[in-house]
Enzyme design. Structure first.
Site, short mmCIF file in Angstrom:
data_model
loop_
_atom_site.label_atom_id
_atom_site.label_comp_id
_atom_site.label_asym_id
_atom_site.label_seq_id
_atom_site.Cartn_x
_atom_site.Cartn_y
_atom_site.Cartn_z
N SER A 1 40.70 46.86 34.50
CA SER A 1 41.41 46.48 35.73
C SER A 1 40.49 46.21 36.92
CB SER A 1 42.45 47.54 36.11
OG SER A 1 41.83 48.69 36.59
N LYS B 1 41.44 51.59 41.93
CA LYS B 1 41.98 50.32 42.45
C LYS B 1 41.43 50.05 43.84
CE LYS B 1 44.88 50.18 38.97
NZ LYS B 1 44.56 49.38 37.81
#
Length: 163
Positions: A42, A86
């Site tokens: 990710s 993130k």
């Protein structure tokens, strides 16, 4: 008997010092800084898929100094046993443009609610993030990534990349 007492006194003193060290280590890693690993696709190309070792600092989170563009580690809102890595794309009150996760999806605009942040992985094509589970409560942020320790070819500070 005197030798036995001296031995017990030394053992006690060493155990006290060792316990103090463990307490210091616990407080330091929970409230100041700790080492953590980021695994998965990710955050490509910022971090490797095989996993980077990162230095995570907690003071920015505690003093609410997390800014848009910072990379953070947070508890997953879907599975609190997992940590996710993130990038912060929006803070409370920000309007975020959300790209579709599928080819049939539509672009939408979301206003981040109070006490929340919008988190997205850098690899928008392979990241489960706020596009799937919505705004994330600020309290789930565990720390801000400030330094990459491993691998050595990527060693150095992690820079803020404002959206």
């Amino acid at each position: 008997m005197a030798a036995w007492r001296a031995l017990m006194k030394e053992a006690w003193e060493r155990s006290v010092v060792f316990t103090q060290f463990l307490c210091f280590l616990h407080v330091f890693s929970n409230h100041v800084c700790q080492v953590h690993q980021c695994l998965g696709p990710s955050m490509l190309p910022t971090f490797n898929i095989a996993g980077d070792i990162l230095l995570l600092e907690h003071l920015s989170v505690k003093f609410e100094k997390v800014r848009s563009g910072d990379v953070v580690m947070a508890r997953s809102p879907v599975n609190p046993r997992l940590m996710v890595c993130k990038r912060v794309l929006g803070l409370e009150g920000d309007r975020v443009t959300v790209l579709p996760t599928t080819s049939k999806g539509q672009i939408r605009h979301v206003v981040v609610p109070k006490g929340h942040v919008w988190l997205q992985g850098d690899n928008i094509y392979n990241s489960t993030d706020s596009r799937h589970y919505g705004p994330v409560p600020y309290a789930l942020i565990q720390g801000k990534v400030c330094y990459r320790i491993w691998p050595l070819e990527g060693w150095g500070p992690v820079v803020n990349r404002s959206p």
